[in-house]
Design an enzyme around this catalytic site. Structure first.
Site, short mmCIF file in Angstrom:
data_model
loop_
_atom_site.label_atom_id
_atom_site.label_comp_id
_atom_site.label_asym_id
_atom_site.label_seq_id
_atom_site.Cartn_x
_atom_site.Cartn_y
_atom_site.Cartn_z
N ASN A 52 0.83 -1.21 0.00
CA ASN A 52 0.00 0.00 0.00
C ASN A 52 0.87 1.26 0.00
OD1 ASN A 52 -2.18 -1.89 0.72
ND2 ASN A 52 -1.15 -1.90 2.70
N GLU A 86 8.40 -5.26 -0.94
CA GLU A 86 7.30 -4.29 -0.82
C GLU A 86 7.80 -2.88 -1.11
OE1 GLU A 86 4.63 -5.82 -0.81
OE2 GLU A 86 5.35 -7.74 -0.02
#
Ligand code: TRP
Ligand code: ZN
Length: 885
Positions: free
Chosen positions: A271, A304
């Protein structure tokens, strides 16, 4: 749960969105027994598609609609249509604003998709299609929007309120609640949205980017874990620097946050500005996490973080393009890990994993291409093929273009597509345009499933000093794909002379020899490569560094493999030779076992490994890799019909024979290394990982001899070490030994000491669930009664049920079918709680075609029982129905 007939979605049906969402303003009112979500969407007709105003179909699931307005006009039931999965409205102008309010229930969300609670905190997981469980939206990655998020919650229980981007306002209210507003300046698809509210502490640091911007770095965890964040923070800073240096990519917000949660379906999620991690992928310190766990944390933090460019700044047009971000990002994180540790060892680990697990997927009923053409449930396509094979495909592009050409291509890709949602074709096009090459045929790697076979044969003409290699490629049929066209297969190779020297490589049409390791591109079904000026009969070293994800075969004799183990200049291929030698020997033992003959071990494997062990100059990590026999999973994958019992018996026999024959050098190495470990503090770095690895492999071999002094050494290590790597290795060895008393004592004292640490207990669970000692199923059922076990926690499910089905073949495949029945029961229960986890757990049953008819029947019957068990999630339905097709 599925109420309509599950629908297949096809890539060929892709259509651009009718409407766009320029701005998304969200307000969350978080309460203990419900949450209210208000969404204001500033929308317009997609100008590329015309000026008519088709119906607007918003995605939405499990939402209770409270109010709806279009341009401030409240809508009544006659103004919209509502189903289980969609809300349809009828805009009357090209630009408009929609306001909706819904009620949702994170407190009862066990699927861990959308907004849910984990250990008392609120968190989200929106990829791939979880945002539609939060509010009505165009939940597809090609709809990108600017998000503003306000969250409010009770201040005492939820002092920390986070979302994507930068904090812009906050305040307290009189009723004990407080709020915060976050603004993300970057356009993003809904799957990158995140929100967190909880009682968290954070470790703070900062990073100065290559253009001298200060970025605040924060890792948020539950207070008791604040001492386990340093390794993740170090990994983050290394990743940020590495991406600047290797890809020229700089971080783009003023703050980067990681939050650790205990209940999470996967490893972590990228995210924007607010990564959410499974706590197992963040927390690490010497006393509680093994070396492998430390390396996993480093790799996932990097993965990530790297998504910020490969995934977020440039995202996917649709979910069929998932490998665009995942294959590329896995490739990037594997390059990073290679640079931080040993490149050869990293390559060996990746290849062993790929060949065991992805090759099996590619050969089974769920085989699909790197870019699938159809799916029922996208969550089922976060696969080894999309991730690991996708990474191999990117790696092949780099091998073909060279490191510099590849960098030119990636620069062009990021520049050209920044802020866009694109396809795998766009990625390839950037590589082509930056290098002036044509990758049309290469693109078959994206569309054709299955692992290609590459058969190689040789001919040497001594008079003409000419050496010819003939390559024949083929690819087995996979579901929905019978005919395959030839792939472009980059084969890195070298030729080795009788003295172990590299022979010069001169190809047809070349005036002189080039480098002595070269990449040859094989793109025909059958193709010859002729080398000139070859003064002696060479031994070829093929597919160096595993330059393509294929099954290569060349008729090496065992003596030739021993020669390659010694002399190949390519470290990967030295290991590969050791594996091929071991495979030949193990397959021979399997045959003896099946025929009821006494097993007799080829002494050459023993003497080859004796030589390896005697080589004090060789990196202990390499020695460890060579000493590790091919796993049962890999032997299963390469077998025509896998004989579970014979494979297990043969491998155990070989391990014992090696342990007996190499007792003295193993014992000597073990003692020397244990001495070092005893006298120096734990360090989480490559050379220390390597030493402990070999120390622990030596211990596991030594223990097979049943010698009293080994048991004493094992107990000494277990009790007196200062780190989880040594402690866990000693425990694993005890658990798999016949020293029942010592085992019970060790397990009990370990559990007593670590009972409050969930991640350590996961290891305690999985080492027992994976134990190949008889009685595996009963042990697993007992573990599930343990107070620390919890079926709603994915880490626990993986540690117990996952380890049993995936790492304990001999127990799982009991001929009475009890292991299969157990797994099916768990899948049926989990289907209602957490469909993603249920579906993943199924994977061992999907491989039923690999086994004997007797086992096949038992496995199939369980799949059929699941199918008939009632209302299935689309996740489980897709896997079961495809497995039976
Ligand atoms: N994009 C995540 C990654 O880094 C994958 C992921 C995390 C995911 N959580 C998920 C995918 C839940 C599906 C469902 O690889
Ligand atoms: Zn990813």
């Amino acid at each position: 749960m599925r109420t309509e007939q599950p629908k297949m979605i096809y890539l060929k049906d892709y259509k651009a969105p009718d409407y766009l969402i320029d701005e998304t303003h969200l307000t969350f009112e978080l309460h203990d027994d419900h949450t209210l979500v208000h969404a204001q969407l500033v929308m317009r007709r997609n100008p590329a598609l015309g000026s008519d105003l088709p119906p607007l179909e918003l995605d939405g699931q499990e939402l209770e609609l409270l109010s709806l307005a279009l341009n401030d006009r409240a809508l009544g039931e006659a103004d919209y249509q509502l189903t289980d999965s969609h809300l349809t409205l009828h805009p009357d102008s090209a630009s408009f604003v929609i306001d909706s309010s819904v009620r949702i229930h994170p407190e009862t969300n066990t699927a861990l998709e959308g907004l849910y609670k984990s250990s008392g905190m609120f968190c989200t997981q929106c990829e791939a299609e979880g945002f539609r469980k939060i509010t009505y939206y165009l939940d597809r990655p090609d709809v990108m929007s600017k998000f503003t998020t306000t969250l409010s919650a009770e201040q005492h229980s939820y002092p920390v309120l986070l979302s994507n981007g930068n904090p812009i306002a906050s305040g307290s209210e009189e009723d004990g609640r407080h709020w915060a507003t976050w603004e993300d300046p970057f356009m993003k698809p809904a799957y990158l949205f995140a929100l967190v509210a909880g009682d968290l502490w954070c470790v703070e640091d900062s990073f100065t980017t290559m253009t001298e911007r200060e970025v605040a770095l924060r890792i948020y965890v539950e207070p008791e874990n604040i001492d386990k964040c340093q390794h993740a923070m170090d990994s983050l800073k290394k990743s940020m620097r590495w991406d600047e240096q290797t890809y020229g990519r700089e971080y783009d917000l003023d703050i980067f946050m990681i939050v650790a949660v205990n209940d999470f379906n996967m490893g972590a999620m990228e995210n924007k500005g607010l990564n959410i991690f499974n706590s197992s992928a963040v927390l690490a310190k010497a006393e509680t996490a093994t070396d492998a766990a430390h390396q996993r944390v480093e790799a996932i933090v990097a993965h990530e973080y790297f998504h910020n460019w490969s995934g977020n700044r440039v995202t996917c047009r649709d979910w069929f393009q998932l490998s665009l971000k995942e294959g590329f990002t896995v490739f990037r994180d594997s390059q990073f890990s290679a640079d931080m540790n040993s490149p050869t060892v990293k390559r060996i680990e990746d290849v062993a994993y790929l060949r065991t697990h992805q090759f099996a997927e590619d050969a089974g009923p769920l085989a699909h291409s790197v870019r699938p053409d159809a799916f029922i449930e996208i969550s089922n396509f976060y696969t080894l093929t999309v991730y690991e094979k996708g990474s191999e495909v990117v790696r092949m592009i780099q091998t073909l273009l060279g490191a510099e050409g590849f960098r030119k291509g990636s620069d062009l890709y990021f520049e050209r597509h920044d802020g866009q949602a694109v396809t795998c074709d766009d990625f390839i096009k950037a590589m082509e345009d930056a290098n002036g090459v044509d990758l049309t045929q290469f693109k078959r790697w994206y569309s054709q499933a299955g692992t290609p076979r590459l058969q190689v044969s040789e001919a040497y003409d001594a008079d003409a000093q000419r050496y010819t290699l003939t390559f024949k490629q083929s690819c087995p049929a996979t579901p929905g794909q019978t005919e395959k066209l030839p792939f472009v297969i980059p084969v890195e190779l070298g030729l080795i002379g009788a003295q172990g020297q590299a022979l010069p490589l001169q190809l047809e049409g070349e005036a002189a020899a080039g480098a002595d390791t070269r990449v040859i591109s094989i793109d025909q079904a059958e193709q010859q490569v002729v080398f000139f000026g070859v003064a002696e009969q060479p031994l070829p070293s093929l597919l160096r560094s595993f330059s393509a994800p294929v099954k290569l075969s060349f008729p090496y004799s065992r003596d030739q493999l021993m020669f390659l183990m010694q002399h190949d200049s390519d470290g990967f291929n030295r290991w590969e030779a050791s594996q091929q030698l071991a495979v030949q020997v193990l397959e021979e033992l399997v045959g003896q076992q099946q025929r009821g003959e006494p097993m007799v071990m080829d002494q050459r494997l023993i003497s080859a490994l004796e030589t390896v062990l005697a080589d004090e100059m060789l990196d202990p990590a390499m020695v460890s890799e060579m000493l590790s026999l091919p796993g049962e999973g890999y032997l299963t994958e390469i077998a025509e019909v896998a004989d579970v019992d014979a494979i297990h018996a043969a491998r155990e026999f070989a391990r014992e024979a090696l342990a007996q024959a190499l007792y003295a050098p193993l014992w000597q190495r073990y003692q020397a290394y244990r001495e070092v470990s005893r006298n120096s503090p734990y360090v989480a770095e490559a050379e220390h990982f390597a030493r402990r690895r070999l120390q622990n492999i030596a211990l596991s071999y030594l223990m097979l001899t049943g010698k009293e002094q080994v048991l004493e050494a094992c107990l000494e290590q277990f009790e007196h070490c200062d780190n989880m790597t040594e402690r866990m290795a000693a425990l694993a060895v005890l658990v798999n030994s016949t020293h029942t008393e010592a085992r019970a004592k060790a397990l009990a004292s370990f559990a007593e000491f670590f009972k409050d640490n969930a991640l350590v207990m996961d290891q305690w669970f999985s080492v027992q669930a994976a134990s190949t000692m008889p009685g595996g199923l009963a042990r697993v059922e007992e573990l599930m009664q343990h107070p620390a076990f919890n079926l709603k926690n994915p880490n626990k499910v993986r540690a117990v049920i996952g380890a049993f089905g995936g790492q304990n073949a001999i127990n799982f495949h009991q001929l009475d079918g009890s292991g299969y029945r157990f797994l099916a029961d768990q899948v049926i229960t989990l289907n209602a709680l957490n469909p993603q986890i249920a579906s993943r757990l199924l994977s061992p049953l999907t491989r039923w075609r690999k086994y004997s008819p007797e086992r096949q029947a038992l496995m199939k019957a369980e799949l059929e029982r699941i199918l008939a068990s009632g209302e299935l999630s689309s996740d489980v339905y897709e896997v079961v129905s495809k497995s039976l097709a």
